[in-house]
Structure formats: structure tokens, C-alpha cells
Enzyme design. Structure first.
Site, PDB file in Angstrom:
ATOM      1  CB  CYS A  61     -20.140  -2.338  16.480  1.00 32.75           C
ATOM      2  SG  CYS A  61     -20.379  -2.878  18.283  1.00 32.75           S
ATOM      3  CB  CYS A  64     -16.943  -4.519  18.088  1.00 34.63           C
ATOM      4  SG  CYS A  64     -18.785  -5.425  17.380  1.00 34.63           S
ATOM      5  CB  CYS A 410     -45.741   5.050  19.084  1.00 36.72           C
ATOM      6  SG  CYS A 410     -45.386   3.581  19.573  1.00 36.72           S
TER       7      CYS A 410
END
Length: 523
Positions: A61, A64, A410
Site C-alpha cells: 500500500c 501505508c 455494467c
């Protein structure tokens, strides 16, 4: 809250005050004061430590990694105060992270009173200074006892957050402590106990940099029995009359449940020029509008989220409950380029817009695609300016798909949804009672709607348009047909329609094959 959460999160992300610190590994070094915990050690650690801050992170991350040096620094400063900072690697401790419903990385949670369920999300700035200040505040008693006026004044004058003072209101004590236990990180709670009979028995709120306290003028007897009322009062009154907004305080303004008026300034001097004006507006419209300043040099792109051009200085209002935006007229781009160095905003124009907004007379700036001249398929295309009118049709059950062009779910749904529209369009009577529609929710403003993800599919039953029903079943043709029959006001039997539609379609396909065979024979 009736606003688009995805949009809200994008606002918060845009307003976040990201620092340009050099990234390091997300995991704290082994020789730091940060403690690594696992599922096997977590429960015992909670019982042994009445207060600590936990970071739930992932090694890959980026946020992070940016937080890591500040977190390590904060842990070192808090070590001698016996306030531990810990880390949990969610790629290794997935079960523990699922238990605490970690939504993303990094997630910072405060654990108190040896209670694994007594957690509070840390939402302050991700700097060592802010973390240290926050955790020290968490370690203090929720309510401070003060016995003299000089002690009280010393706290008020040096406060960096709102100070709320109970001067002996009868019956308030339990409620006051209850609220303090929940909100002590955001406010300073003072119990002013004195034998001085001239001191009024009231509840007062002192804002930083404001000399005059705000005194609760409602029914104190009711307040003493209603912790929620006290919290709601604080959410409104504790905000500055004209404050600076960034990612660390954005959520606080959202939770006040009051429309937000932005002043985008281009320099500190420009902000100072308007501060007194906006402060007075803030006092006048307290409870109706919150006024904030936003540095356009850092957060200018936020103007686009308010349906405004990046022309600064700028003033705009966002009613987040209805997701409606209002602003002063802006120049054509060519004209702005010519005059941008001399542009200013007249205070009388701001006052007029604010007054019209509060009276409900202001016109919202609606982001909308052009209305289609021709509907190209049986799926009716809605846009921002036509949405409300179409879904309010008293004779038709209107099913609307709210989608995003980039959304994979979608795209997979599209052929099923198109066939659904074809089924109802195949019967004249059914087509007068059911409308299958869609709208690109990223390109059109839809008010009073909470879209948490794409696609979101909602049915507006005929005559009961104010009571929409969200589709949550399997996204199959059969699922949609049953849903419309069960929840639509017109109770159209879509399954019977489909049998006729399928038979007609098959017949048409067979006729087409026969024609192809005939052409082949003739050749």
C-alpha cells in the site's frame, strides 16, 4: 445521508493534505517502537494495555508507505508515556482484519479500556505531531474538573479545539460524561464546579479564537436526558463561523448535516480580505450554512465537483443531502484568460446568492448530458435535466439503471438489460405501463439519491415514485421480470410477455433462415 458516497469519498481524497515525504517500507523497522501484532497476540495485548493505536496495513500500500516514517516517529515519542502504537499486516492476518471490518489501507483504530469492541477510527492528519497530540488527549480523563474562573480562562484561552463547559446544570452530569466519553478527542469537556453562586448554571461552548461563548438556549431539562441532542448541538455549534477545510476536517463538516459554502481563494492576502465578511455570514446563517475557505492553489480541482470552472476566486454552495450545487455566474474561458489577474468577487453578489439559497429561491447548477433528440434503443436514455420528470411518471413503472461507462459489471449487464427493454417494448399495452431506462451517473447530477456502487438499479413504481425500490436480486432476465411484476404498481406479467416475445423472435429468425436458403437455391 442522501448524497453519492462515491462522490463524497472523491471529495475527501481531493481535500486530503498529502505530504511529500519520502516513502519507505510500509512495515515499521524491527528496531522501532512500533509493535507487531498477530491474531495470536492481539487479544492478550488488549487486556494488558488500556490505550493504544493500531494500524491495519498492507505491505504494497502506497499510503501505508507514506505514513510509515510518521508512524514510527509518533511511536517513539509516545513510548515513554506508555501509549503503544502497533501494526497488523492484513496480508498475513486476514482473519483479524476481517473481524474488524477493515475497509482499506491504512486503517487506524484506537483501542481503549481493554475492550476489543471499544474502538474509534482515527481520522486526523497522518503526521507524527497530530497522532501524538490525539493519543495524549485520549489518555486524559474525558471530563476535566475545574474549580476557579482563572483555571477555566487559562484552558479556554489556550485551547486549539472547542471547549464545552457544564457550570452545574441540574441533572446534566450523567449525559455530559456519556457524550464526553464518545467525543473527548474532538472537544475539551470541562465540569466547572464552584461555590460561587453568581456563576450561571448553564452549558457554554467556547470556540478557538472567539472571545464570546455560545450558550445553549434550549430546554436544559430535556437536554439532561438526551445525549443525542447534545451531540447534534455540538456538531453544528462547534464548527468555526469561517474555517479552513482539508481532508482532516472534511468529515466533521459532512456530519453536521448542513450545506457547505466554499470560498476558493488565490492567496493568503485574499483570504484575509474576506475573512471578516464570511465570519459575519457564518454567524448570521448559523445552522443553515457552514462557510469554509479552500486554497485554490492546492485544491482548485474541487471546483469541478461543484459543477464550476476553475476560475478563482470562486464562491459555491453544496447541499450534500440533495447533492445540489449552486454558484455565481462565471466567464467564458477566453474572457477569463484576459481578465484573470484582475478578477474579484463582490460581497453583495455572495450575500444575494446565500440569501436566495436559504429562502429556496436559488437555481442549482445541474451537470447534465444533452437531452437525446432520438432514443436509439428501447432502453430509454435519461440525463440530469430529464431524470426527475421521467421517474415521476404517475402511469408508468420506471426501472432505472445507474451506471458508469468504465464499470465492468455494467458492461456485462448491458445485453440483458437491453433484452429486458425489448420484451416490454414488444407489447404496446405493456410499453405504456413499464419503462426501462438508464443514466450515466458519472456525467449527470441526480439529486436525493444514494449511489454506493455501479450498477445501481432502482424501480420507481407508478403513483408511488417517492417510494423507490432497489433491485437486489440476481441480474438475470428472469430476475428482472419477476421483480417488476412483484414491485411495480401496474403488476405487468413480464414472464408471459417474454414467452410471446421469444416465440416471435424465434419465428423471425426462422423466416430469416428460410430467406437465406431461398437466396442460396436461386444462386
Amino acid at each position: 445521508m442522501l448524497f453519492n458516497k462515491k462522490t463524497l469519498f472523491s471529495f475527501a481524497a481531493l481535500l486530503s493534505n498529502l505530504t511529500n515525504i519520502q516513502a519507505q517500507e510500509a512495515a515499521a523497522p524491527a528496531d522501532s517502537a512500533v509493535i507487531k501484532l498477530t491474531k495470536d497476540t492481539f487479544a492478550d495485548f488488549i487486556q494488558e494495555n488500556p490505550l493504544f493505536l493500531a494500524e491495519f496495513f498492507a505491505p504494497w500500500c502506497g499510503h501505508c508507505k507514506h505514513l510509515a516514517p510518521e508512524y514510527v516517529k509518533a511511536a517513539a515519542e509516545l513510548e515513554d508515556k506508555n501509549i503503544p502504537l502497533v501494526q497488523i499486516d492484513c496480508t498475513e492476518e486476514q482473519e483479524l482484519c476481517m473481524e474488524y471490518e477493515i475497509p482499506g489501507y491504512p486503517s487506524l483504530k484506537v483501542f481503549k479500556n481493554n475492550d476489543p469492541k471499544n474502538t474509534k477510527d482515527y481520522q486526523g492528519a497522518r503526521s507524527a505531531e497530530s497522532i501524538v497530540s490525539y493519543m495524549i488527549k485520549e489518555s486524559l480523563p474525558a471530563v476535566q474538573q475545574v474549580g476557579t474562573d482563572s483555571e477555566l480562562q487559562d484552558i479556554v484561552q489556550n485551547a486549539t479545539q472547542p471547549v464545552i463547559v457544564d457550570s452545574g446544570v441540574k441533572g446534566l452530569n450523567a449525559t455530559f460524561y456519556d457524550v464526553a466519553a464518545k467525543l473527548s478527542s474532538d472537544y475539551t469537556f470541562i465540569s466547572y464546579v464552584t461555590s460561587n453562586k453568581t456563576v450561571a448554571k448553564d452549558l457554554s461552548l467556547y470556540l478557538p479564537s472567539e472571545d464570546t461563548p455560545i450558550v445553549f438556549n434550549g430546554d436544559l431539562n430535556k437536554l439532561a436526558k438526551n445525549a443525542t441532542q447534545l451531540q447534534e448541538w455540538l456538531k453544528v455549534e462547534a464548527l468555526p463561523y469561517f474555517g479552513e477545510i482539508d481532508g482532516s476536517v472534511f468529515q466533521t463538516y459532512v456530519e453536521s448535516d448542513i450545506p457547505l459554502a466554499y470560498f476558493f481563494y488565490t492567496s493568503d492576502e485574499e483570504k484575509s480580505k474576506y475573512t471578516e465578511f464570511f465570519t459575519e455570514l457564518g454567524k448570521k446563517y448559523r445552522g443553515s450554512l457552514n462557510f469554509v475557505g479552500l486554497d485554490s492553489r492546492k485544491y482548485g480541482r474541487h471546483a469541478e465537483n461543484l459543477n464550476m470552472k476553475e476560475q478563482f476566486p470562486l464562491f459555491a454552495i453544496h447541499d450534500m443531502k440533495k447533492n445540489l450545487k449552486y454558484g455565481l455566474p462565471q466567464l467564458a474561458e477566453e474572457k477569463f484568460d484576459q481578465l484573470k489577474d484582475t478578477i474579484s468577487i463582490e460581497t453583495k453578489d455572495i450575500s444575494r446568492l446565500v440569501e436566495n439559497f436559504v429562502k429556496g429561491k436559488a437555481n442549482a447548477i445541474v451537470k447534465s448530458e444533452p437531452e437525446p433528440e432520438v432514443q436509439e434503443s428501447n432502453v430509454f436514455k435519461l440525463v440530469g435535466t430529464t431524470h426527475d420528470k421521467i421517474v415521476s411518471d404517475k402511469k408508468k413503472d420506471v426501472l432505472v439503471k445507474y451506471y458508469a461507462p468504465w464499470c465492468g459489471h455494467c458492461k456485462r449487464l448491458a445485453p440483458i438489460y437491453e433484452e429486458l427493454a425489448d420484451v416490454y417494448a414488444s407489447d404496446k399495452k405493456a410499453s405504456s405501463k413499464v419503462l426501462i431506462a438508464e443514466v450515466d451517473a458519472t456525467a449527470n447530477d441526480i439529486s436525493d439519491l444514494n449511489i454506493e456502487g455501479y450498477p445501481t438499479i432502482i424501480l420507481y413504481p407508478a403513483g408511488k415514485n417517492a417510494e423507490p425500490v432497489t433491485f437486489t436480486s440476481q441480474r438475470t432476465l428472469d430476475g428482472f421480470l419477476k421483480f417488476l411484476k412483484e414491485n411495480g404498481s401496474n403488476r405487468v406479467d413480464g414472464e408471459s410477455l417474454y414467452e410471446k416475445y421469444a416465440a416471435a423472435k424465434k419465428e423471425a429468425e426462422e423466416d430469416e433462415e428460410d430467406e437465406e436458403d431461398l437466396d442460396h437455391d436461386e444462386l
